[in-house]
Design a protein around this motif. Structure first.
Motif, PDB file in Angstrom:
ATOM      1  N   ALA A   2       8.581 -12.078  -6.829  1.00  0.00           N
ATOM      2  CA  ALA A   2       9.705 -12.117  -7.772  1.00  0.00           C
ATOM      3  C   ALA A   2       9.458 -11.190  -8.960  1.00  0.00           C
ATOM      4  O   ALA A   2      10.381 -10.526  -9.441  1.00  0.00           O
ATOM      5  CB  ALA A   2       9.938 -13.554  -8.244  1.00  0.00           C
ATOM      6  N   ASP A   3       8.221 -11.131  -9.428  1.00  0.00           N
ATOM      7  CA  ASP A   3       7.914 -10.242 -10.547  1.00  0.00           C
ATOM      8  C   ASP A   3       8.134  -8.783 -10.170  1.00  0.00           C
ATOM      9  O   ASP A   3       8.592  -7.975 -10.998  1.00  0.00           O
ATOM     10  CB  ASP A   3       6.472 -10.445 -11.006  1.00  0.00           C
ATOM     11  N   THR A   4       7.807  -8.423  -8.944  1.00  0.00           N
ATOM     12  CA  THR A   4       8.026  -7.049  -8.495  1.00  0.00           C
ATOM     13  C   THR A   4       9.515  -6.725  -8.452  1.00  0.00           C
ATOM     14  O   THR A   4       9.937  -5.616  -8.810  1.00  0.00           O
ATOM     15  CB  THR A   4       7.401  -6.842  -7.108  1.00  0.00           C
ATOM     16  N   VAL A   5      10.323  -7.683  -8.020  1.00  0.00           N
ATOM     17  CA  VAL A   5      11.773  -7.473  -7.996  1.00  0.00           C
ATOM     18  C   VAL A   5      12.289  -7.245  -9.413  1.00  0.00           C
ATOM     19  O   VAL A   5      13.118  -6.354  -9.656  1.00  0.00           O
ATOM     20  CB  VAL A   5      12.483  -8.676  -7.339  1.00  0.00           C
ATOM     21  N   LEU A   6      11.805  -8.034 -10.367  1.00  0.00           N
ATOM     22  CA  LEU A   6      12.240  -7.869 -11.759  1.00  0.00           C
ATOM     23  C   LEU A   6      11.816  -6.499 -12.302  1.00  0.00           C
ATOM     24  O   LEU A   6      12.583  -5.838 -13.014  1.00  0.00           O
ATOM     25  CB  LEU A   6      11.658  -8.982 -12.626  1.00  0.00           C
ATOM     26  N   ARG A   7      10.609  -6.072 -11.961  1.00  0.00           N
ATOM     27  CA  ARG A   7      10.169  -4.752 -12.412  1.00  0.00           C
ATOM     28  C   ARG A   7      11.010  -3.641 -11.788  1.00  0.00           C
ATOM     29  O   ARG A   7      11.304  -2.629 -12.429  1.00  0.00           O
ATOM     30  CB  ARG A   7       8.693  -4.547 -12.080  1.00  0.00           C
ATOM     31  N   ALA A   8      11.416  -3.833 -10.532  1.00  0.00           N
ATOM     32  CA  ALA A   8      12.253  -2.825  -9.871  1.00  0.00           C
ATOM     33  C   ALA A   8      13.614  -2.718 -10.550  1.00  0.00           C
ATOM     34  O   ALA A   8      14.159  -1.622 -10.704  1.00  0.00           O
ATOM     35  CB  ALA A   8      12.422  -3.178  -8.396  1.00  0.00           C
ATOM     36  N   ILE A   9      14.163  -3.867 -10.966  1.00  0.00           N
ATOM     37  CA  ILE A   9      15.459  -3.840 -11.660  1.00  0.00           C
ATOM     38  C   ILE A   9      15.316  -3.139 -12.998  1.00  0.00           C
ATOM     39  O   ILE A   9      16.139  -2.301 -13.384  1.00  0.00           O
ATOM     40  CB  ILE A   9      15.994  -5.272 -11.844  1.00  0.00           C
ATOM     41  N   ARG A  10      14.260  -3.473 -13.730  1.00  0.00           N
ATOM     42  CA  ARG A  10      14.061  -2.862 -15.049  1.00  0.00           C
ATOM     43  C   ARG A  10      13.822  -1.350 -14.938  1.00  0.00           C
ATOM     44  O   ARG A  10      14.180  -0.594 -15.840  1.00  0.00           O
ATOM     45  CB  ARG A  10      12.876  -3.530 -15.754  1.00  0.00           C
ATOM     46  N   ALA A  11      13.204  -0.914 -13.836  1.00  0.00           N
ATOM     47  CA  ALA A  11      12.909   0.512 -13.670  1.00  0.00           C
ATOM     48  C   ALA A  11      14.111   1.316 -13.208  1.00  0.00           C
ATOM     49  O   ALA A  11      14.088   2.546 -13.253  1.00  0.00           O
ATOM     50  CB  ALA A  11      11.761   0.691 -12.678  1.00  0.00           C
ATOM     51  N   THR A  12      15.167   0.639 -12.755  1.00  0.00           N
ATOM     52  CA  THR A  12      16.354   1.355 -12.289  1.00  0.00           C
ATOM     53  C   THR A  12      17.059   2.020 -13.475  1.00  0.00           C
ATOM     54  O   THR A  12      17.330   1.352 -14.476  1.00  0.00           O
ATOM     55  CB  THR A  12      17.325   0.395 -11.589  1.00  0.00           C
ATOM     56  N   PRO A  13      17.350   3.299 -13.407  1.00  0.00           N
ATOM     57  CA  PRO A  13      18.019   3.963 -14.545  1.00  0.00           C
ATOM     58  C   PRO A  13      19.426   3.419 -14.756  1.00  0.00           C
ATOM     59  O   PRO A  13      20.126   3.078 -13.799  1.00  0.00           O
ATOM     60  CB  PRO A  13      18.035   5.444 -14.134  1.00  0.00           C
TER      61      PRO A  13
END
Length: 525
Positions: A135-146
């Protein structure tokens, strides 16, 4: 192997050496074939290879089977002696970002899953698709999306949204021409919206509710923009004024309603002592009136007594303690058989089982305990001392009368029409107010803003203080109200997006800090 491999569209200069399967995982061994690499600092191409190193990347699954890429990358020496970057690694942005351990499309897929649901739900779905993640990786992926680049809207809709209803709020900004969210602000302070408007020049029209904070921010941040007050909020404010008015007229309304419905006579065998609810209501009314006589404001009274301002306003605007509206008993499965049961009780049959079986053959679909409970109630009434029937003063709920006033007469039920007609005939003040209310309702529905000045003058001459107060509030915001009664723009799209924003907020299960919530809203709505 050809670069047109269907499971992996290869980037330029990337070669697939071998593909093999081990322990339920597909391994793709790749290497770089280009002779040059570009320095990320000075931008010059270099062909001086210094060393090799291995990179392990996770890619999208193939038919549910995890895919691992074993990439042999190279280090180059920069040919520019003045460049600060002496040694650099060749990069493949089409495949993987710098220092990344997942391919770009793997990260994009996680971000898409996370935006469509919660992080935990996205994790479970990803695992079913063969993508091992957390779940933390998913949150990081969302935050990294421009973030998408949103142009400054010409027509801007402004509304608040609740972090926690009644406690903390933010602001949502919507382009009313495209119905897209432009930005999400962490609060609804004047300075916050003002700074945003000053940083995004070009807004020509601002649609908002009746909030004076937003009005002030729009005036200071975009002084040349036309402000439009939302029509639904105008009717909402009118309804609140009507409710305060009807609370003040409660004694007259109750007398008239009782006269309209003389058949509503009940046998009151209860004690003449006031109930606990009536006593508490009277105590609250006396406290509010005493504090009001001392000159305290409604806000301060509400803070002292720990009540809401709406409650304080209701009790402060009337001369007598308002009575609770009569509750209409809800329908039950036993209603159609009450006549038969009363007749059998009058004949002397008090056996609940026999009575239950009789109405069961008549089509009764309820339970036997319901019948037994009704018989016990009838027995308790019969054993009390009989008293003469007395007419109970029936109270009418102010909110119900508010609904009648704001609804066209031909759409009301026949009983409501009869009661409302009698009220208007017996109370001249109601008749004057009813005409004014329907004039305003027609003005809103037909967008006849040119009649607003005449309506305001008629309200000031009506002698109804609640409507006069409402008219004063319209005068303070006259330009925006006039535009709202003339232009076609409204807060409808903003309210719809606000509801979807609530769904997104709840999907995060308490993990939606503002940066993450803002990113999800901008990428989703």
């Amino acid at each position: 192997m050809s670069n047109s491999l269907p499971i992996m569209p290869l980037a330029d200069g990337l070669k697939l050496v071998v593909m093999k399967q081990e322990a339920g995982t597909i391994h793709l061994v790749m290497e770089m074939t280009s002779h040059f690499a570009t320095c990320p600092v000075c931008g010059k191409a270099s062909n001086k290879i210094r060393s090799f190193y291995k990179r392990t990347l996770r890619d999208l699954a193939w038919c549910g089977t995890p895919v691992i890429i074993r990439l042999t990358a190279r280090r180059f020496a920069c040919i520019d002696r003045d460049c600060q970057q002496r040694i650099f690694c060749e990069r493949i942005p089409e495949l993987v970002p710098a220092h990344g351990r997942r391919t770009a499309r793997f990260t994009e897929t996680l971000s898409a899953l996370g935006r469509a649901s919660s992080a935990e739900a996205a994790t479970r779905l990803a695992r079913n698709l063969g993508l091992s993640t957390s779940a933390d990786t998913v949150l990081r992926a969302i935050r990294a999306t421009p973030e998408p680049k949103m142009p400054t809207p010409r027509v801007l809709g402004v509304d608040d949204w609740a972090w926690r209803k009644g406690h903390s709020y933010g602001t949502v900004l919507v382009d009313l021409e495209t119905h897209k969210v432009v930005d999400l602000l962490p609060d609804r302070q004047v300075s916050t919206l003002q700074q945003w408007l000053q940083g995004h020049p070009g807004v020509e029209i601002i649609s908002r509710d009746r909030s004076q904070s937003y009005a002030k921010a729009a005036q200071m941040g975009a002084p040349n923009a036309q402000q439009i007050a939302d029509r639904w909020h105008l009717l909402k404010n009118l309804g609140e004024a009507l409710e305060r008015w009807f609370h003040r007229l409660q004694p007259k309304l109750s007398q008239t309603v009782s006269a309209v419905e003389p058949r509503n006579q009940v046998t009151d065998n209860s004690s003449t002592e006031p109930t606990l609810g009536q006593y508490n209501r009277q105590v609250r009314f006396d406290e509010i009136q005493n504090l009001k006589k001392q000159g305290l404001s409604l806000r301060k009274i509400a803070r002292i007594l720990k009540l809401s301002r709406n409650t304080v306003r209701k009790y402060a605007s009337v001369e007598q303690c308002p009575q609770a509206a009569q509750r209409i008993p809800s329908k039950t499965l036993l209603d159609n058989y009450i006549g038969h049961l009363q007749k059998r009780l009058a004949d002397g049959c008090l056996n609940g089982r026999i009575l239950f079986e009789e109405i069961l053959t008549m089509g009764y679909q309820g339970s036997r305990p319901t019948v037994a409970r009704w018989i016990r109630e009838q027995k308790s009434i019969d054993h009390k001392d009989e008293e003469q029937p007395k007419t109970q003063v029936k109270a009418i709920a102010p909110r119900k009368l508010q609904y009648w006033f704001l609804t066209r007469l031909h759409k009301l039920p026949r009983k409501a029409t009869r009661t409302l007609t009698k009220l208007l005939a017996d109370i001249p003040e109601l008749q004057r107010g009813y005409a004014l209310v329907h004039q305003f309702h027609t003005m809103v529905r037909c967008r006849a803003g040119h009649t607003l000045p005449a309506w305001l003058n008629a309200v000031h001459k009506s002698g109804i203080p609640e409507l006069k107060k409402f008219a004063v509030s319209l005068n303070k915001d006259y330009d925006a109200v006039y535009a709202g009664l003339t232009e076609s723009w409204s807060q409808g799209p903003v309210e719809g997006i606000n509801n979807r924003l609530k769904l997104i907020k709840r999907l995060m299960f308490g993990r939606a800090r503002f940066d993450l919530l803002r990113k999800r809203v901008l990428l989703t709505l």
